[in-house]
Scaffold this motif. Structure first.
Motif, PDB file in Angstrom:
ATOM      1  N   ALA A 225       0.825  -1.215   0.000  1.00 22.93           N
ATOM      2  CA  ALA A 225       0.000   0.000   0.000  1.00 22.93           C
ATOM      3  C   ALA A 225       0.862   1.270   0.000  1.00 22.93           C
ATOM      4  O   ALA A 225       0.433   2.308  -0.511  1.00 22.93           O
ATOM      5  CB  ALA A 225      -0.934  -0.005   1.205  1.00 22.93           C
ATOM      6  N   ASP A 228       1.601   1.799  -3.595  1.00 20.89           N
ATOM      7  CA  ASP A 228       0.340   2.103  -4.271  1.00 20.89           C
ATOM      8  C   ASP A 228      -0.083   3.548  -3.964  1.00 20.89           C
ATOM      9  O   ASP A 228      -0.515   4.293  -4.851  1.00 20.89           O
ATOM     10  CB  ASP A 228      -0.728   1.108  -3.784  1.00 20.89           C
ATOM     11  N   LYS A 232      -0.630   6.604  -6.592  1.00 19.06           N
ATOM     12  CA  LYS A 232      -1.940   7.247  -6.736  1.00 19.06           C
ATOM     13  C   LYS A 232      -1.851   8.746  -6.435  1.00 19.06           C
ATOM     14  O   LYS A 232      -2.627   9.537  -6.981  1.00 19.06           O
ATOM     15  CB  LYS A 232      -2.952   6.565  -5.817  1.00 19.06           C
ATOM     16  N   LEU A 235      -0.199  11.654  -9.569  1.00 15.82           N
ATOM     17  CA  LEU A 235      -1.005  11.475 -10.784  1.00 15.82           C
ATOM     18  C   LEU A 235      -0.244  11.890 -12.032  1.00 15.82           C
ATOM     19  O   LEU A 235      -0.459  11.352 -13.116  1.00 15.82           O
ATOM     20  CB  LEU A 235      -2.294  12.294 -10.670  1.00 15.82           C
TER      21      LEU A 235
ATOM     22  N   ARG B  78      -9.244   1.740 -12.509  1.00 13.46           N
ATOM     23  CA  ARG B  78      -9.956   0.462 -12.323  1.00 13.46           C
ATOM     24  C   ARG B  78      -9.964   0.076 -10.848  1.00 13.46           C
ATOM     25  O   ARG B  78     -10.877  -0.500 -10.335  1.00 13.46           O
ATOM     26  CB  ARG B  78      -9.250  -0.609 -13.157  1.00 13.46           C
ATOM     27  N   GLN B  79      -8.875   0.405 -10.168  1.00 12.60           N
ATOM     28  CA  GLN B  79      -8.757   0.120  -8.740  1.00 12.60           C
ATOM     29  C   GLN B  79      -8.515   1.455  -8.022  1.00 12.60           C
ATOM     30  O   GLN B  79      -7.374   1.849  -7.791  1.00 12.60           O
ATOM     31  CB  GLN B  79      -7.587  -0.854  -8.527  1.00 12.60           C
ATOM     32  N   PRO B  80      -9.590   2.189  -7.695  1.00 12.06           N
ATOM     33  CA  PRO B  80      -9.375   3.523  -7.083  1.00 12.06           C
ATOM     34  C   PRO B  80      -8.986   3.446  -5.609  1.00 12.06           C
ATOM     35  O   PRO B  80      -8.640   4.469  -5.020  1.00 12.06           O
ATOM     36  CB  PRO B  80     -10.751   4.187  -7.245  1.00 12.06           C
ATOM     37  N   TRP B  81      -9.051   2.270  -5.033  1.00 11.46           N
ATOM     38  CA  TRP B  81      -8.775   2.119  -3.592  1.00 11.46           C
ATOM     39  C   TRP B  81      -7.318   1.819  -3.344  1.00 11.46           C
ATOM     40  O   TRP B  81      -6.648   1.232  -4.179  1.00 11.46           O
ATOM     41  CB  TRP B  81      -9.608   0.974  -3.010  1.00 11.46           C
ATOM     42  N   ILE B  82      -6.865   2.198  -2.153  1.00 10.26           N
ATOM     43  CA  ILE B  82      -5.551   1.745  -1.703  1.00 10.26           C
ATOM     44  C   ILE B  82      -5.824   0.654  -0.676  1.00 10.26           C
ATOM     45  O   ILE B  82      -6.440   0.915   0.366  1.00 10.26           O
ATOM     46  CB  ILE B  82      -4.712   2.906  -1.129  1.00 10.26           C
ATOM     47  N   GLU B  83      -5.435  -0.539  -1.042  1.00  6.08           N
ATOM     48  CA  GLU B  83      -5.778  -1.738  -0.262  1.00  6.08           C
ATOM     49  C   GLU B  83      -5.406  -1.572   1.212  1.00  6.08           C
ATOM     50  O   GLU B  83      -4.263  -1.234   1.555  1.00  6.08           O
ATOM     51  CB  GLU B  83      -5.025  -2.934  -0.850  1.00  6.08           C
ATOM     52  N   ARG B  85      -6.249   0.643   3.372  1.00  5.39           N
ATOM     53  CA  ARG B  85      -6.147   2.002   3.925  1.00  5.39           C
ATOM     54  C   ARG B  85      -7.383   2.822   3.564  1.00  5.39           C
ATOM     55  O   ARG B  85      -8.029   2.566   2.548  1.00  5.39           O
ATOM     56  CB  ARG B  85      -4.906   2.711   3.385  1.00  5.39           C
ATOM     57  N   ARG B 121      -6.698  13.673 -15.427  1.00  4.89           N
ATOM     58  CA  ARG B 121      -5.754  14.126 -14.398  1.00  4.89           C
ATOM     59  C   ARG B 121      -6.133  15.515 -13.877  1.00  4.89           C
ATOM     60  O   ARG B 121      -5.953  15.825 -12.713  1.00  4.89           O
ATOM     61  CB  ARG B 121      -4.348  14.142 -14.987  1.00  4.89           C
ATOM     62  N   MET B 124      -8.786  15.101 -11.062  1.00  4.74           N
ATOM     63  CA  MET B 124      -8.634  14.010 -10.098  1.00  4.74           C
ATOM     64  C   MET B 124      -7.877  14.447  -8.853  1.00  4.74           C
ATOM     65  O   MET B 124      -7.039  15.340  -8.896  1.00  4.74           O
ATOM     66  CB  MET B 124      -7.871  12.841 -10.730  1.00  4.74           C
ATOM     67  N   THR B 126      -6.479  12.690  -4.817  1.00  9.87           N
ATOM     68  CA  THR B 126      -6.400  11.529  -3.928  1.00  9.87           C
ATOM     69  C   THR B 126      -6.903  11.958  -2.555  1.00  9.87           C
ATOM     70  O   THR B 126      -6.545  13.037  -2.074  1.00  9.87           O
ATOM     71  CB  THR B 126      -4.940  11.030  -3.822  1.00  9.87           C
ATOM     72  N   LYS B 128      -7.024  11.002   1.414  1.00  8.40           N
ATOM     73  CA  LYS B 128      -6.485  10.130   2.464  1.00  8.40           C
ATOM     74  C   LYS B 128      -7.159  10.540   3.775  1.00  8.40           C
ATOM     75  O   LYS B 128      -7.009  11.688   4.216  1.00  8.40           O
ATOM     76  CB  LYS B 128      -4.972  10.289   2.586  1.00  8.40           C
TER      77      LYS B 128
END
Lengths: 386, 177
Positions: A225, A228, A232, A235, B78-83, B85, B121, B124, B126, B128
């Motif tokens: 993570a 990752d 993310k 960008l 496709r995977q917008p999540w952070i596993e 978290r 972009r 967009m 992020t 947290k």
């Protein structure tokens, strides 16, 4: 236990030797069917284990956002430096970070004078050996300029003649000739079907400055993570992180239809084997009406006679399964197979042996049942007159 | 007709029904745990914060450290999540996802694959979700009840870098019904 007195075990076995020609032909036919089952199951197990072994849970692949596969990915050349400076959770040793910049492509490769075949080429730096911990140079040395290191199964992938990627031989791709400096193994993983060459040389040959991917190893305690999250947040770099295990799990899913088709082939082969067994056992039962009737007059029940017929079928099929297993372990196990993703070795492991022998026994038992039931139905008086 | 002599007629449908129900359970929401419940209680708002602006506007105007209230839809990849978290990507709400377009049968409409990466972009960010110490909450965002393409209003501090990227360090978020 059986509630009836069975015929002696030797009786059924001796019967097989009474009709040597028929038994030998049936044995050969069943062995061939079971051998084919071994080959197909070995193919499935080889494909699965190759992909299972290919993912290292501590390795993360960084590639272009949304790239369907690594060959289409393009990341800027300074990405490894950026990652090294920005990520704290990268494994390091002696000041060297476990970060491997790589160019990866499928391209036409000519080897051993044969027509060019589709090969997998990876441009690497020595850091690749830090990240790809399973790679071992088994012959020769690390490639210098204009040289390439051939995976153990690269020759099979290219479909060239034997020795086409032997140390010292020339292979040609991307408009250049490359001398094979050594060969490597990677514990049976997909890497073994690749040709590795110096990253700079490959970039020059391809007239490109970008990379396909950056592979890095996480330090103990670090989490996927972390990488990752960095990708993310940045960008502007258009990067995506994929755990190497997830990448190969995706390939497993991609090849799921192939595996299903292979299992269907096993079923069809088993079905064909059952018919072969049926045919033989019907032949074996036909003309033995008097024998079965005589056995019943001696006091053996119909069930005992039927059991003896099934025993004959199962003994024959077991012998065929064992014969096929010996041939499969000797000749099929480890044989290299070309495939779209590379090459892999057929694998006759415990599971494949169990499936192959199980199918063999099943063929014997199911194939002998209808003839055994037929033998049961014949009235004693009629049988004695037959 | 069901009789006592045919127990398999009862057992087989029951087994099939059991297997089917297992399959259905697996595709349902993940089981809530204590950490997720705690994170929900502290970070998921029951009322929408006032003055929300779209992601694109905030990207243009916000400076590093500014207090912001941003509205966006969960997606952009496709995977917008952070596993594992409480972090994810959001997209400017005026952008059309694939499911908003006619004749588009994309399996992952939240990845906005119909827009170019350059366009995407610019809209967009992020998100947290952070604790009092500023660390990302170690609970998968999906366990907070979030799903792809939901519209969320996020309250927090903007974190900007020299490349124009926007990260919202969220102290609270509200899911628009």
């Amino acid at each position: 236990v059986l509630f009836f007195r069975p015929l002696p075990w030797e009786y059924g076995v001796r019967n097989l030797f009474r009709r040597m020609g028929r038994s030998a032909l049936t044995l050969a036919g069943l062995a061939l069917v079971v051998l084919l089952v071994f080959v197909v199951v070995g193919f499935i197990r080889g494909l699965e284990s190759s992909l299972d072994l290919s993912g290292d849970p501590r390795v993360v692949l960084i590639h272009t956002l949304g790239a369907e596969n690594l060959e289409n990915s393009s990341v800027v050349g300074n990405t490894p430096g950026l990652l090294e400076a920005s990520l704290a959770g990268v494994q390091r040793r002696g000041g060297a970070a476990y970060i491997s910049p790589e160019v990866y492509l499928g391209t036409r490769v000519a080897a051993g004078g044969a027509a060019p075949g589709l090969g997998l080429v990876r441009g690497v730096t020595p850091a690749a050996l830090l990240v790809r911990g399973r790679v071992q140079i088994v012959e020769g040395r690390w490639p210098g300029p204009g040289e390439t290191l051939a995976g153990r199964l690269a020759e099979a992938k290219l479909g060239g003649p034997a020795g086409a990627t032997a140390v010292g031989r020339l292979v040609a791709f991307e408009g250049r000739e490359w001398r094979v400096s050594g060969r490597f193994a990677a514990a049976g993983s997909a890497l073994e079907s690749e040709l590795w060459c110096p990253l700079d040389d490959l970039q020059q040959a391809m007239k490109r400055q970008d990379l396909s991917l950056v592979a890095l190893t996480l330090a103990p305690g670090a989490d996927f993570a972390d990488v990752d999250e960095y990708c993310k947040e940045r960008l502007d770099l258009e990067l995506q992180a994929t755990a190497e295990t997830d990448y190969y799990a995706g390939l497993q899913r991609h090849y799921q239809p192939v595996r299903l088709l292979a299992w269907l082939t096993v079923l069809l082969l088993a079905g064909a084997g059952v018919f072969a067994g049926l045919n033989t056992m019907y032949g074996a039962v036909a003309g033995r009406g008097r024998e079965f009737a005589a056995l019943q007059t001696l006091g053996f029940s119909r069930r005992a006679v039927a059991l003896s017929v099934v025993q004959e079928g199962v003994v024959l099929a077991t012998a065929a399964a064992l014969l096929a297993a010996v041939i499969a372990l000797g000749l099929v196990n480890g044989a290299a197979v070309r495939f779209t993703m590379g090459a892999f070795a057929l694998r006759i492991d415990g599971a494949a042996t169990a499936v192959g022998c199980g199918v063999g026994l099943l063929i014997g038992a199911i194939g002998a049942l209808p003839p055994a039931l037929r033998a049961m139905r014949l009235p004693v008086a009629e049988g004695l007159k037959a | 007709m069901l009789t006592d002599r045919n127990p398999w007629r009862l057992v087989l449908p029951a087994a099939v029904a059991g297997l089917l129900s297992l399959g259905c359970n697996q595709s349902g929401p993940p089981p809530a745990d204590a950490a997720a419940e705690a994170a929900k209680a502290t970070h998921v708002l029951t009322a929408e914060p006032a003055g929300a602006k779209g992601v694109a506007d905030v990207r243009k105007a916000a400076k590093d450290g500014d207090d912001v209230v941003v509205v966006g839809r969960i997606g952009g990849a496709r995977q917008p999540w952070i596993e594992g978290r409480a972090a994810f990507s959001i997209v400017e709400p005026s952008f059309k996802s694939c499911s908003d377009r006619e004749d588009d049968n994309c399996d992952t409409p939240w990845d906005y694959c119909c827009d170019s990466l350059e366009t995407l972009r610019e809209g967009m960010a992020t998100v947290k979700v952070v604790d009092a110490q500023g660390a990302t909450v170690a609970v998968d965002a999906r366990k907070l009840g979030l799903r792809e393409l939901q519209t969320v209003v996020v309250r927090g501090k903007a974190k900007r870098d020299e490349h124009g990227n926007l990260t919202v360090l969220a102290s609270g978020l509200f899911v628009r019904p």
